[in-house]
Write a protein that holds these residues in place. Sequence first.
Motif, PDB file in Angstrom:
ATOM      1  N   THR A  28      37.673  -0.470  21.927  1.00  0.00           N
ATOM      2  CA  THR A  28      38.226  -0.890  20.633  1.00  0.00           C
ATOM      3  C   THR A  28      39.316  -1.933  20.885  1.00  0.00           C
ATOM      4  OG1 THR A  28      37.806   1.317  19.808  1.00  0.00           O
ATOM      5  CG2 THR A  28      39.350  -0.039  18.531  1.00  0.00           C
ATOM      6  N   ILE A  29      39.261  -3.019  20.112  1.00  0.00           N
ATOM      7  CA  ILE A  29      40.366  -3.994  20.172  1.00  0.00           C
ATOM      8  C   ILE A  29      40.976  -4.092  18.775  1.00  0.00           C
ATOM      9  CG2 ILE A  29      39.432  -5.291  22.131  1.00  0.00           C
ATOM     10  CD1 ILE A  29      38.424  -7.430  20.157  1.00  0.00           C
ATOM     11  N   GLY A  30      42.067  -4.797  18.661  1.00  0.00           N
ATOM     12  CA  GLY A  30      42.748  -4.890  17.367  1.00  0.00           C
ATOM     13  C   GLY A  30      41.892  -5.634  16.344  1.00  0.00           C
ATOM     14  N   PRO A  84      42.164 -12.281  17.931  1.00  0.00           N
ATOM     15  CA  PRO A  84      41.318 -13.481  17.761  1.00  0.00           C
ATOM     16  C   PRO A  84      39.893 -13.268  18.245  1.00  0.00           C
ATOM     17  CG  PRO A  84      43.388 -14.031  18.874  1.00  0.00           C
ATOM     18  CD  PRO A  84      43.390 -12.543  18.671  1.00  0.00           C
ATOM     19  N   ALA A  85      39.717 -12.484  19.303  1.00  0.00           N
ATOM     20  CA  ALA A  85      38.347 -12.253  19.803  1.00  0.00           C
ATOM     21  C   ALA A  85      37.541 -11.493  18.764  1.00  0.00           C
ATOM     22  CB  ALA A  85      38.398 -11.471  21.113  1.00  0.00           C
ATOM     23  N   PHE A  86      38.190 -10.568  18.062  1.00  0.00           N
ATOM     24  CA  PHE A  86      37.485  -9.823  17.025  1.00  0.00           C
ATOM     25  C   PHE A  86      37.156 -10.746  15.849  1.00  0.00           C
ATOM     26  CE2 PHE A  86      37.174  -6.777  13.453  1.00  0.00           C
ATOM     27  CZ  PHE A  86      36.125  -6.027  13.948  1.00  0.00           C
ATOM     28  N   TYR A 137      46.146  -8.791   6.766  1.00  0.00           N
ATOM     29  CA  TYR A 137      45.776  -7.378   6.772  1.00  0.00           C
ATOM     30  C   TYR A 137      45.422  -6.914   5.370  1.00  0.00           C
ATOM     31  CZ  TYR A 137      46.448  -2.348   6.748  1.00  0.00           C
ATOM     32  OH  TYR A 137      46.277  -1.012   6.557  1.00  0.00           O
ATOM     33  N   HIS A 138      44.274  -6.292   5.245  1.00  0.00           N
ATOM     34  CA  HIS A 138      43.912  -5.628   3.994  1.00  0.00           C
ATOM     35  C   HIS A 138      43.699  -4.145   4.284  1.00  0.00           C
ATOM     36  CE1 HIS A 138      40.891  -4.142   1.024  1.00  0.00           C
ATOM     37  NE2 HIS A 138      41.742  -4.711   0.191  1.00  0.00           N
ATOM     38  N   HIS A 139      42.760  -3.836   5.172  1.00  0.00           N
ATOM     39  CA  HIS A 139      42.585  -2.471   5.661  1.00  0.00           C
ATOM     40  C   HIS A 139      42.205  -2.607   7.138  1.00  0.00           C
ATOM     41  CE1 HIS A 139      38.465  -3.771   4.737  1.00  0.00           C
ATOM     42  NE2 HIS A 139      38.075  -2.918   5.651  1.00  0.00           N
ATOM     43  N   THR A 140      42.282  -1.519   7.865  1.00  0.00           N
ATOM     44  CA  THR A 140      41.900  -1.568   9.280  1.00  0.00           C
ATOM     45  C   THR A 140      40.379  -1.546   9.355  1.00  0.00           C
ATOM     46  OG1 THR A 140      43.898  -0.341   9.791  1.00  0.00           O
ATOM     47  CG2 THR A 140      42.233  -0.498  11.536  1.00  0.00           C
ATOM     48  N   ALA A 141      39.807  -2.662   9.762  1.00  0.00           N
ATOM     49  CA  ALA A 141      38.342  -2.741   9.799  1.00  0.00           C
ATOM     50  C   ALA A 141      37.790  -1.728  10.798  1.00  0.00           C
ATOM     51  CB  ALA A 141      37.915  -4.148  10.202  1.00  0.00           C
ATOM     52  N   PRO A 142      36.620  -1.152  10.527  1.00  0.00           N
ATOM     53  CA  PRO A 142      36.000  -0.202  11.462  1.00  0.00           C
ATOM     54  C   PRO A 142      35.436  -0.976  12.658  1.00  0.00           C
ATOM     55  CG  PRO A 142      34.594  -0.519   9.554  1.00  0.00           C
ATOM     56  CD  PRO A 142      35.813  -1.354   9.317  1.00  0.00           C
TER      57      PRO A 142
END
Length: 397
Positions: free
Chosen positions: A33-35, A39-41, A252-257
């Motif tokens: 898991t990455i943030g 940027p990679a995500f 940020y809106h929500h933490t994407a899965p």
Amino acid sequence: MQVSSFQPPPRTLMGPGPADVHPRVTAALARPTIGHLDPAFGAMMEELKGLLRYALRTDNPLTMPVSAPGSAGMETCFVNLVEPGDKVIVCSNGVFGGRMRENVVRCGGEAVVIEDDWGRAVDPQKLEDALKAHPDAKLVACVHAETSTGACSDVKTLVELAHRHDCLTIVDAVTALGGSPLEVDAWGIDAIYAGSQKCLSCTPGLAPVSFSERALAKVTSRSTPVQSWFLDLNLVLGYWQGNDGGSGKRSYHHTAPVNALYGLHEALVMLAEEGIEQSWERHHRNHLALRAGLEALGLELVVPEAERLPQLNAVAVPGGVDEAAVRARLLATYDLEIGAGLGALAGKVWRIGLMGYSSRPENILLCLGALGSVLNDMGHQADTGAALSAAQSLLAR
Ligand SMILES: Cc1ncc(COP(=O)(O)O)c(C=O)c1O
């Protein structure tokens, strides 16, 4: 407290969904898991949006996965496009048309429901009559692939009719995407939602959506706020529509899965490798083989041939056979899941899915062999050998 890790039993999933998940997708889910603002995500998200555009055959910039299952894709379309007082024509020929109606009502809209029999496609003439009777209607909603019955509706014609009467369109493609020909731009669909767990061979929990410029204009010019904070596209887009893969413009809106999105990305890469048209063809070819086998077992499909989905086959339960007992035996003895009928078809049909990674020759042969054997054990004569050779002769081509 005595606890241990959950180990799911091995299953072959040939019901209405979820379908078998491809091992490449499960491997992708297990990556670190990455943030979600890394940027990679962000670069992966951009690719994922492009892959979704490919799968949906659209250039719509607003094409993205909602971080929740197909039902949230449905709600995203309705809560953003329906304002209190809006009249919406809902084409209903099964469970999911009924849910669309419910969405309209909960948004404060007025639902005009046109009903077709369960197991039949939506009748375009009924839609045309409703459009003429309700010139103030603003939207038309329909289900492309009605999973509850196995019927496929002619979305191209329904959208054309809606546009002739100046209505926007919402299309449910949860079961259609990847399994049946679907052309968002060529057919002019305004808003569409799908699901990850059916013909995409991915895990449940994500809902691709796509909105045309016209539909987006309606969202951004609403006179009332969208009542759902989570699904309000005006807010979600701050996260999903950053301009590039890493300039920090996303907010940020929500933490994407994160890991679930790795899985969907992998599933879509596989779809692109196969080719979307080849995926439609595979679903069709495998459906024909399953059908030949079922007919050789003496079973009948309930949907008329011209309206049948390849990825969801509703099979009439023969008289005197306990439909639930058959499903239970298939699961207990063969680790094979098939689906029950819903609503008007409860107790009357089995629903056999051939979706995504489940749409494979070995699954067809397993299903025919297991079903034939269970029927015979229960005293219902079925020629399993004939069923297997009927399917094999088509699979060998
Ligand atoms: C046609 C259709 N629409 C909507 C849904 C809802 O999707 P989910 O169960 O992922 O919320 C389903 C699920 O089976 C479906 O088949």
